[in-house]
Design an enzyme around this catalytic site. Structure first.
Site, PDB file in Angstrom:
ATOM      1  N   CYS A 234      -1.211  -8.342  -3.130  1.00 45.57           N
ATOM      2  CA  CYS A 234      -0.933  -9.571  -2.387  1.00 45.57           C
ATOM      3  C   CYS A 234       0.560  -9.725  -2.138  1.00 45.57           C
ATOM      4  O   CYS A 234       1.281 -10.271  -2.987  1.00 45.57           O
ATOM      5  CB  CYS A 234      -1.477 -10.772  -3.176  1.00 45.57           C
ATOM      6  SG  CYS A 234      -1.121 -12.337  -2.370  1.00 45.57           S
TER       7      CYS A 234
ATOM      8  N   CYS B  57       2.029 -13.207  -2.287  1.00 48.31           N
ATOM      9  CA  CYS B  57       2.162 -13.754  -3.642  1.00 48.31           C
ATOM     10  C   CYS B  57       3.344 -13.114  -4.364  1.00 48.31           C
ATOM     11  O   CYS B  57       4.025 -13.785  -5.138  1.00 48.31           O
ATOM     12  CB  CYS B  57       0.915 -13.477  -4.496  1.00 48.31           C
ATOM     13  SG  CYS B  57      -0.641 -13.636  -3.646  1.00 48.31           S
ATOM     14  N   ASP B  58       3.560 -11.815  -4.168  1.00 45.39           N
ATOM     15  CA  ASP B  58       4.471 -11.079  -5.056  1.00 45.39           C
ATOM     16  C   ASP B  58       5.720 -10.520  -4.383  1.00 45.39           C
ATOM     17  O   ASP B  58       6.592  -9.977  -5.078  1.00 45.39           O
ATOM     18  CB  ASP B  58       3.707  -9.909  -5.714  1.00 45.39           C
ATOM     19  CG  ASP B  58       2.577 -10.421  -6.589  1.00 45.39           C
ATOM     20  OD1 ASP B  58       2.690 -11.557  -7.083  1.00 45.39           O
ATOM     21  OD2 ASP B  58       1.584  -9.700  -6.764  1.00 45.39           O
TER      22      ASP B  58
END
Ligand code: NAP
Length: 332
Positions: free
Chosen positions: A134, A137-138
């Site tokens: 992701c 997200c990261d």
């Protein structure tokens, strides 16, 4: 045991659209969202630019919050619980989530699909330590770092583009030299100076003890292997349907997607497009979103491995909800 007209399992665009329609039809549906994973794949994304009605784009989680608020406003009951078991062999159907079992006359399955992993020896151990699926997200954790993205579809292009906001180098590693990605997404990735491509190549291992320090890659044409120092590996190799709890309860296809069965009055069933199961115009007593069990309907990525868009999932959710409503009326 609490009993409902409709229980909707899943809370992505399909599930929450079904909830909205069934709530507005006064059926007071229960939505079991999946617990911490409520909202589906759009919760893992940033800008959504292709959902109609948002000309400037909208963040995935913001869009899902709007879906949820809209369903709740019309009386959908939404519980952040993960379903652990279902029983579709007797009526009313039963659905177990948390420490409770709920009964329902009809069920709509909208559990979606989840990330695929490569299955490399060190991959799972290094998730959260440089291995991710992701980018939105990261990506932040890879400021000024070198990363790879594995895959050749739209997700790979999108992940790579997201990563360029933080990383210095993003290499897309794809097992073929042709791309599944749409022309526009591929062109966008190719135009970005931070993105490079290695084709006809697979990742055979990810290296590092406490964090990723590199990958071992193999050219599939000449079999040559080499190590590539990197700080992060992002997977974008597709998804698998979330159907474990339905095994033995519903017919699934060979990949585990829920099978739709066109059912109803034989004369109107013939009016359905058998390939896409789109209902013919006008009132119909056939069902296109029903599963192998009468009264259990399906919507979204858990049955659709072709379009997989938020807007198509929402459309399927609407269809499933309207068919569930019609089916419930026919039972009375
Ligand atoms: P996808 O289109 O199925 O692409 C998966 C990619 O991963 C393929 O290139 C595939 O290679 C590769 N792959 C699969 N298994 C692999 C393995 N074990 N090892 C190495 N490579 C592997 O999946 P997706 O990119 O997640 O997209 C899914 C759907 O969502 C598509 O319809 C896409 O258009 C849509 N989508 C749209 C957007 C957007 O428009 N913004 C963004 C994301 C996704 P092969 O090509 O060789 O099979």
């Amino acid at each position: 045991m609490k009993s409902y007209n409709v229980i909707i399992i899943g809370s992505g665009p399909a599930g929450l659209t079904a909830a909205l329609y069934n709530a507005r039809a006064n059926l007071a549906p229960l939505v079991l969202t999946g617990g911490g994973k409520w909202g589906g794949q759009l919760m893992l994304t940033t800008d959504v630019e292709n959902y109609p009605g948002f000309p400037e784009g909208i963040l995935g989680p913001d869009l899902m919050k709007k879906f949820r608020d809209q369903a709740e406003r019309f009386g959908a009951e939404i519980l952040d619980l993960e379903v652990s078991a279902v029983n579709f062999s007797q009526r009313p159907f039963s659905v177990t989530a948390g420490d409770k079992t709920y009964q329902s006359k009809a069920v709509i399955i909208a559990t979606g699909a989840e990330t695929n992993w490569l299955g490399l020896p060190n991959e799972q151990r290094l998730i959260g330590h440089g291995v991710s699926s992701c980018a939105p997200c990261d990506a932040f954790f890879f400021k000024d770092k070198k990363v790879i993205v594995v895959g050749g579809g739209d997700s790979a292009m999108e992940e790579a583009l997201t990563l360029t906001k933080f990383a210095t180098d993003v290499t897309i590693i794809h097992r073929r030299d042709e791309f599944r990605a749409s022309k526009i997404m591929l062109a966008r990735a190719k135009k970005n100076a931070k993105i490079s491509f290695i084709t006809n190549t697979v990742v055979v291992d990810v290296l590092g003890q406490d964090k990723v320090i590199g990958v071992k890659i193999k050219n599939v044409k000449d079999g040559k292997e080499q190590e590539m120092p990197i700080d992060g590996m992002f997977l974008a190799i597709g998804h698998s349907p979330m159907t474990k709890i339905f095994k033995g309860q519903l017919e699934l296809d060979e990949k585990g997607y829920v099978k739709k069965m066109i059912k109803g009055n034989p004369s109107t069933v013939r009016q359905f497009d058998k390939l896409t199961a789109i209902a013919s115009s006008g009132p119909s007593d056939a069902y296109g979103m029903m599963t192998s069990v009468d009264g259990v309907f399906v919507a979204g990525d858990v049955h659709d491995y072709h379009y997989k868009q938020a807007v198509t999932a929402a459309g399927f959710g609407c269809q499933a909800a309207m068919e569930a409503e019609r089916w419930l009326e026919a039972q009375e």
